[in-house]
Design an enzyme around this catalytic site. Structure first.
Site, PDB file in Angstrom:
ATOM      1  CE1 TYR A  84      40.900 103.847  22.887  1.00 60.47           C
ATOM      2  CE2 TYR A  84      40.248 101.551  22.937  1.00 60.47           C
ATOM      3  CZ  TYR A  84      40.944 102.585  22.342  1.00 60.47           C
ATOM      4  OH  TYR A  84      41.692 102.362  21.212  1.00 60.47           O
ATOM      5  CG  ASN A 123      48.981 112.336  19.597  1.00 59.29           C
ATOM      6  OD1 ASN A 123      49.392 111.280  19.160  1.00 59.29           O
ATOM      7  ND2 ASN A 123      49.785 113.294  20.028  1.00 59.29           N
ATOM      8  CB  VAL A 124      42.697 109.787  20.369  1.00 55.69           C
ATOM      9  CG1 VAL A 124      42.693 109.213  18.957  1.00 55.69           C
ATOM     10  CG2 VAL A 124      43.456 108.843  21.305  1.00 55.69           C
ATOM     11  CG  ASP A 125      46.516 113.627  23.521  1.00 51.37           C
ATOM     12  OD1 ASP A 125      46.274 114.682  22.903  1.00 51.37           O
ATOM     13  OD2 ASP A 125      47.631 113.076  23.515  1.00 51.37           O
ATOM     14  CG  HIS A 140      44.611 107.681  14.199  1.00 53.96           C
ATOM     15  ND1 HIS A 140      45.889 107.313  14.578  1.00 53.96           N
ATOM     16  CD2 HIS A 140      44.579 107.533  12.854  1.00 53.96           C
ATOM     17  CE1 HIS A 140      46.589 106.974  13.508  1.00 53.96           C
ATOM     18  NE2 HIS A 140      45.817 107.106  12.444  1.00 53.96           N
ATOM     19  CB  CYS A 148      25.339 104.857  18.756  1.00 50.51           C
ATOM     20  SG  CYS A 148      24.144 103.564  19.086  1.00 50.51           S
ATOM     21  CB  CYS A 191      23.421 105.283  22.219  1.00 52.55           C
ATOM     22  SG  CYS A 191      22.845 106.594  21.150  1.00 52.55           S
ATOM     23  CB  CYS A 194      19.091 104.308  19.919  1.00 53.44           C
ATOM     24  SG  CYS A 194      20.734 103.593  19.752  1.00 53.44           S
ATOM     25  CB  CYS A 275      59.225 117.186  20.843  1.00 52.25           C
ATOM     26  SG  CYS A 275      57.787 116.406  21.572  1.00 52.25           S
TER      27      CYS A 275
HETATM   28  N1  APR Z   1      59.794 113.763  22.405  1.00 52.41           N
HETATM   29  C1  APR Z   1      59.884 113.357  21.114  1.00 52.41           C
HETATM   30  N2  APR Z   1      59.595 112.104  20.700  1.00 52.41           N
HETATM   31  C2  APR Z   1      59.192 111.218  21.641  1.00 52.41           C
HETATM   32  C3  APR Z   1      59.074 111.567  23.006  1.00 52.41           C
HETATM   33  C4  APR Z   1      59.394 112.911  23.379  1.00 52.41           C
HETATM   34  N3  APR Z   1      59.310 113.331  24.638  1.00 52.41           N
HETATM   35  N4  APR Z   1      58.662 110.459  23.692  1.00 52.41           N
HETATM   36  C5  APR Z   1      58.526 109.488  22.791  1.00 52.41           C
HETATM   37  N5  APR Z   1      58.841 109.928  21.541  1.00 52.41           N
HETATM   38  C6  APR Z   1      58.786 109.224  20.260  1.00 52.41           C
HETATM   39  C7  APR Z   1      59.232 107.770  20.301  1.00 52.41           C
HETATM   40  O1  APR Z   1      60.628 107.669  20.054  1.00 52.41           O
HETATM   41  C8  APR Z   1      58.416 107.180  19.159  1.00 52.41           C
HETATM   42  O2  APR Z   1      59.085 107.307  17.914  1.00 52.41           O
HETATM   43  O3  APR Z   1      57.419 109.194  19.912  1.00 52.41           O
HETATM   44  C9  APR Z   1      57.169 108.068  19.101  1.00 52.41           C
HETATM   45  C10 APR Z   1      55.914 107.417  19.613  1.00 52.41           C
HETATM   46  O4  APR Z   1      55.593 106.366  18.736  1.00 52.41           O
HETATM   47  P1  APR Z   1      54.274 105.497  18.874  1.00 52.41           P
HETATM   48  O5  APR Z   1      54.100 105.085  20.292  1.00 52.41           O
HETATM   49  O6  APR Z   1      54.351 104.439  17.843  1.00 52.41           O
HETATM   50  O7  APR Z   1      53.106 106.542  18.553  1.00 52.41           O
HETATM   51  P2  APR Z   1      52.532 107.017  17.156  1.00 52.41           P
HETATM   52  O8  APR Z   1      53.597 107.147  16.120  1.00 52.41           O
HETATM   53  O9  APR Z   1      51.709 108.209  17.427  1.00 52.41           O
HETATM   54  O10 APR Z   1      51.598 105.807  16.788  1.00 52.41           O
HETATM   55  C11 APR Z   1      50.748 105.922  15.661  1.00 52.41           C
HETATM   56  O11 APR Z   1      49.590 103.922  16.235  1.00 52.41           O
HETATM   57  O12 APR Z   1      48.697 102.573  17.894  1.00 52.41           O
HETATM   58  C12 APR Z   1      48.434 103.500  16.906  1.00 52.41           C
HETATM   59  O13 APR Z   1      46.532 104.821  16.654  1.00 52.41           O
HETATM   60  C13 APR Z   1      47.706 104.716  17.406  1.00 52.41           C
HETATM   61  O14 APR Z   1      47.891 106.986  16.688  1.00 52.41           O
HETATM   62  C14 APR Z   1      48.627 105.853  17.072  1.00 52.41           C
HETATM   63  C15 APR Z   1      49.424 105.278  15.913  1.00 52.41           C
END
Ligand code: APR
Length: 287
Positions: A84, A123-125, A140, A148, A191, A194, A275
């Site tokens: 992480y 996404n968590v970013d 997520h 904590c 934390c 605590c 995208c």
């Molecule tokens: N543009 C569009 N789609 C894209 C691109 C891009 N530039 N790059 C990758 N992808 C697509 C891939 O084809 C894939 O279908 O994004 C998707 C990413 O899939 P994952 O890696 O499985 O991510 P996600 O669907 O967000 O995963 C869901 O799984 O591990 C857990 O908690 C984590 O939030 C995450 C959850």
């Protein structure tokens, strides 16, 4: 309703699909007053953030999903924190790409027109917010938050420190072949209230999503009149069922993904490709 975060196969049939039909999509979008965008790791791929599956889904010899579990944290907290720390550093230094920017600009346009526009992200970013989006539901959790583990405390706090503790300085390199020396638990992030062991504020596999956040997302999914599915493999529930639920109500769903094949035959529009290019074009947004 599924509350726990889990992997499930998506098996749905049907449809007359429109492939790369930007014009038809824009027409449908222009008639929509309540829009939901469901995003996954793919929306941040062009910002340099590794996805979870496919290329980039490995950290050292580990699959990312295997480190994102309470069991992994319980048995190897130092390793999970290294992972992480690596992800936090990347996210904190990443910049929103054209897909994030297009969504933020589109939200503003919707506001001006009195239309609703909400992002539900896996996404968590934090990049949607960095791009200027305001209506963002983080299903997520978030990399810039910690919680904590002391049950009597449980404080959730924002934390942008990088590294989050001295013991993690210089750690997290994804290319290391052998495990590095263990970091003692007492040297892992603590934390401020605590001194209990902190963990990332992330919903791991097998854990439940925050019920309030899930309910907010569910309400949006039930009310929207169009859903955009952007950069998600649509295999992790409950998020994976949101767009099919919209389609089952007879509402249009448009998918933006690198893949040629849509995640569900129920989706009306499919835009294959990165995208960062397809989404601004579909939304008719100049970056
Ligand atoms: N543009 C569009 N789609 C894209 C691109 C891009 N530039 N790059 C990758 N992808 C697509 C891939 O084809 C894939 O279908 O994004 C998707 C990413 O899939 P994952 O890696 O499985 O991510 P996600 O669907 O967000 O995963 C869901 O799984 O591990 C857990 O908690 C984590 O939030 C995450 C959850």
């Amino acid at each position: 309703m599924i509350f726990g975060k889990q992997l499930m196969p998506l098996v749905i049939k049907m449809s007359k699909r429109q492939l790369n039909d930007f014009e038809a999509f824009r027409k449908v979008l222009s008639q929509s007053k309540n829009i939901v965008a469901l995003t996954g790791a793919g929306v941040s791929a062009e910002s340099g953030i590794p996805t979870f599956r496919g290329e980039g889904g490995l950290w050292r010899k580990y699959r990312s999903a295997d480190l994102a579990t309470p069991h992994a944290f319980y048995t190897k907290p130092h390793l999970v924190w290294e992972f992480y720390h690596y992800r936090r550093t990347i996210a904190f230094n990443a910049q929103p790409n054209d897909a994030h920017k297009a969504l933020a600009k589109y939200e503003k346009l919707c506001e001006e027109q009195g239309h609703k526009f909400n992002i539900i992200t896996q996404n968590v970013d934090g990049l949607h917010t960095k791009a200027g989006s305001r209506n963002v539901i983080e299903l997520h959790g978030a990399l810039h938050k910690v919680v904590c583990t002391n049950v009597k405390c449980g404080t959730v706090a924002e934390n942008f420190d990088d590294p989050i503790c001295e013991a993690l300085r210089g750690r997290g390199d994804p290319m290391v072949r052998e495990d590095l020396p263990m970091i003692d638990k007492k040297d892992l992030p603590k934390c401020k209230k605590c001194s209990g062991l902190l963990r990332p504020y992330i919903v791991w596999f097998g854990e439940n999503l925050d019920p309030d956040i899930l309910q907010q997302a569910r309400d949006l999914v039930e009310e929207c009149d169009i859903c955009l599915v952007i950069g998600t493999s649509s295999v992790v529930y409950p998020a994976a069922m949101f767009a099919p639920l919209v389609a089952e109500r007879g509402k249009p769903v448009a998918e933006f993904n690198l893949t040629e094949e849509p995640a569900s035959d129920l989706f009306q529009f499919h835009f294959p490709g990165p995208c960062g290019s397809t989404l601004p074009r579909a939304l008719n947004i100049q970056i």
